[in-house]
Write an enzyme that holds these catalytic residues in place. Structure first.
Site, short mmCIF file in Angstrom:
data_model
loop_
_atom_site.label_atom_id
_atom_site.label_comp_id
_atom_site.label_asym_id
_atom_site.label_seq_id
_atom_site.Cartn_x
_atom_site.Cartn_y
_atom_site.Cartn_z
N HIS A 126 70.40 80.29 -57.80
CA HIS A 126 69.87 78.80 -57.22
C HIS A 126 71.08 77.81 -57.07
O HIS A 126 71.66 77.40 -57.90
CB HIS A 126 69.10 78.09 -58.33
CG HIS A 126 68.19 77.07 -57.77
ND1 HIS A 126 66.79 76.57 -57.99
CD2 HIS A 126 68.67 76.04 -57.04
CE1 HIS A 126 66.57 75.44 -57.38
NE2 HIS A 126 67.62 75.04 -56.79
N HIS A 172 72.51 75.19 -53.88
CA HIS A 172 72.49 74.12 -52.72
C HIS A 172 73.84 74.39 -52.10
O HIS A 172 74.64 73.57 -52.79
CB HIS A 172 71.90 72.71 -52.76
CG HIS A 172 70.75 72.75 -53.61
ND1 HIS A 172 69.45 72.66 -52.49
CD2 HIS A 172 70.10 72.98 -54.71
CE1 HIS A 172 68.30 72.72 -53.46
NE2 HIS A 172 68.66 72.76 -54.59
N LEU A 173 74.10 74.58 -50.81
CA LEU A 173 75.61 74.85 -50.23
C LEU A 173 75.40 73.78 -49.09
O LEU A 173 76.53 73.43 -48.60
CB LEU A 173 75.74 76.00 -49.55
CG LEU A 173 75.79 77.16 -50.62
CD1 LEU A 173 75.98 78.41 -50.12
CD2 LEU A 173 76.88 76.85 -51.91
N HIS A 210 64.49 76.14 -62.42
CA HIS A 210 65.15 75.01 -63.07
C HIS A 210 64.06 74.62 -64.24
O HIS A 210 63.75 73.25 -64.24
CB HIS A 210 65.99 74.21 -62.32
CG HIS A 210 65.03 73.67 -61.04
ND1 HIS A 210 63.79 73.30 -61.20
CD2 HIS A 210 65.15 73.60 -59.74
CE1 HIS A 210 63.28 73.04 -60.06
NE2 HIS A 210 64.12 72.99 -58.99
N LEU A 267 66.70 66.60 -60.32
CA LEU A 267 65.34 66.82 -60.46
C LEU A 267 64.95 68.28 -60.72
O LEU A 267 65.63 69.03 -59.87
CB LEU A 267 64.46 66.42 -59.18
CG LEU A 267 64.51 64.69 -59.19
CD1 LEU A 267 63.97 64.38 -57.69
CD2 LEU A 267 63.67 64.13 -60.19
N ASP A 283 71.56 75.38 -59.73
CA ASP A 283 70.93 74.29 -58.92
C ASP A 283 71.99 73.29 -58.53
O ASP A 283 71.80 72.06 -58.65
CB ASP A 283 69.67 73.55 -59.91
CG ASP A 283 69.00 72.59 -58.99
OD1 ASP A 283 69.20 72.92 -57.73
OD2 ASP A 283 68.25 71.71 -59.50
#
Length: 348
Positions: free
Chosen positions: A17, A19-20, A178, A223, A251
């Site tokens: 998991h 985010h790029l 998450h 979050l 995450d």
């Protein structure tokens, strides 16, 4: 795994998991992930979400273009589920090896989720297709009703969304992403073999007191939000037990400094530079290093039906200070644990 007192050697891990982002941010953050991990499940919540095969192929190429020479890294793409998503498009992407999984964001649950799903019923035909295909569903497990306290969103989601969904589609593979509560830890532990969970380093290391007592620490704000210490302990107990359906998912979610340190700051921790060492520290504290490799490198591939990476990574007990800032075009990034000294770091 060999674990002398000063070195941990494990199969090359995966991040299930991450985010790029895109643009300059993508070019800045990708190397921190590609240097360490063999594969990563890439979140699709760009400003224009990834909902088609063509968009996923183009985004994958932008990621690969940002991978430095010498890094052996495979981005695993995901499809952003919307109320109007075409099930045939999703199936085509899965069969062509473009989409590894699909992501369910409840509308407005987190960054760039305004296009998300308004109700599970709205996408039931898509979910039924995924069940038939054996395609994993990745779930941001929070309700977003205004009358539900932010600290209760995950537990309420289990009762009102997750359990009814899994009762209806019993063969659907689901990753509860998450997780942050003892409710979720117990739910996954009690679940069937087609239910798994990812856990972030911040939710293992910290609780809401760390974020709020003595001043607000915006770079711990993410979050789902950090919960009280009884929930943190439940997550630590789950991973320390060697539970095989929990695995590494950082995450890692970068935002520029000015978007974090503001009167209405964004949610997300950019933990890619220090995540693996952070996990190692937690497992060491829990006297659970025997389960560290499985959590990082074995459990995820087993759930996804993918081969284990062939390479190895070494972590060394070598105290290092995390930088205060990382340069980003005309701004900067503040990494997770900025300015702090960490016990474990990846051997370069």
């Amino acid at each position: 795994m060999t674990a002398p007192s000063q070195v941990l050697k494990i199969r090359r891990p995966d991040d299930w998991h991450v985010h790029l982002r895109d643009g300059d941010m993508l070019k800045t953050v990708v190397p921190y992930t590609s240097e360490i991990y063999g594969r990563a499940i890439v979140m699709p919540n760009l400003a224009s979400p990834i909902t088609t095969v063509d968009a996923a192929i183009a985004y994958r190429q932008r990621i690969l273009d940002a991978v430095p020479a010498g890094h052996d890294f495979t981005p695993l793409m995901t499809c952003y589920l919307t109320d109007s998503l075409d099930a045939d498009e999703l199936e085509r992407g899965f069969h062509e090896g473009v989409f590894t999984a699909a992501k369910l964001y409840p509308a407005n649950a987190t960054t760039n989720s305004s296009h998300g799903v308004t109700s599970v019923d709205a996408i039931m035909p898509v979910l039924e297709r995924m069940e038939k295909l054996g395609m994993p569903l990745l779930v941001h497990g929070e309700v977003t009703h205004a009358d539900v306290d932010i600290f209760d969103r995950e537990a309420r989601f289990i009762d009102t969304v997750m359990e009814p969904l899994r009762q209806r589609l019993t063969a659907l593979k689901v990753v509860f992403e998450h997780i942050t509560t003892k409710d979720a830890a117990q739910y996954v532990r009690d679940g069937s073999d087609n239910l798994a969970a990812t856990i972030t380093p911040q939710h293992l290391m910290f609780n809401r007191n760390d974020m709020l007592v003595g001043g607000i620490r915006p770079h711990l704000y993410c979050l789902p939000i950090l919960k009280r210490n009884i929930h943190q302990q439940a997550l630590r107990d789950l991973v320390a037990s060697g539970f095989t359906r929990a695995f590494l998912g950082t995450d890692s979610a970068p935002h520029s400094r000015h978007r974090k340190e503001t009167r209405c700051g964004c949610a997300g921790c950019f933990n890619a530079p220090s995540a693996l060492g952070s996990y190692a520290a937690v497992f060491e504290e829990m006297n659970a290093l025997a389960h560290f490799e499985a959590f990082c490198s074995l459990n995820g591939p087993q759930f996804y039906g993918l081969p284990v990476n062939t390479g190895w990574v070494e972590l060394v007990r070598d105290e290092q200070q995390i930088p205060e800032n990382i340069a980003l075009a005309d701004d900067s990034l503040v990494p997770f644990l900025a300015g702090e000294t960490v016990r474990w770091s990846v051997k370069k």
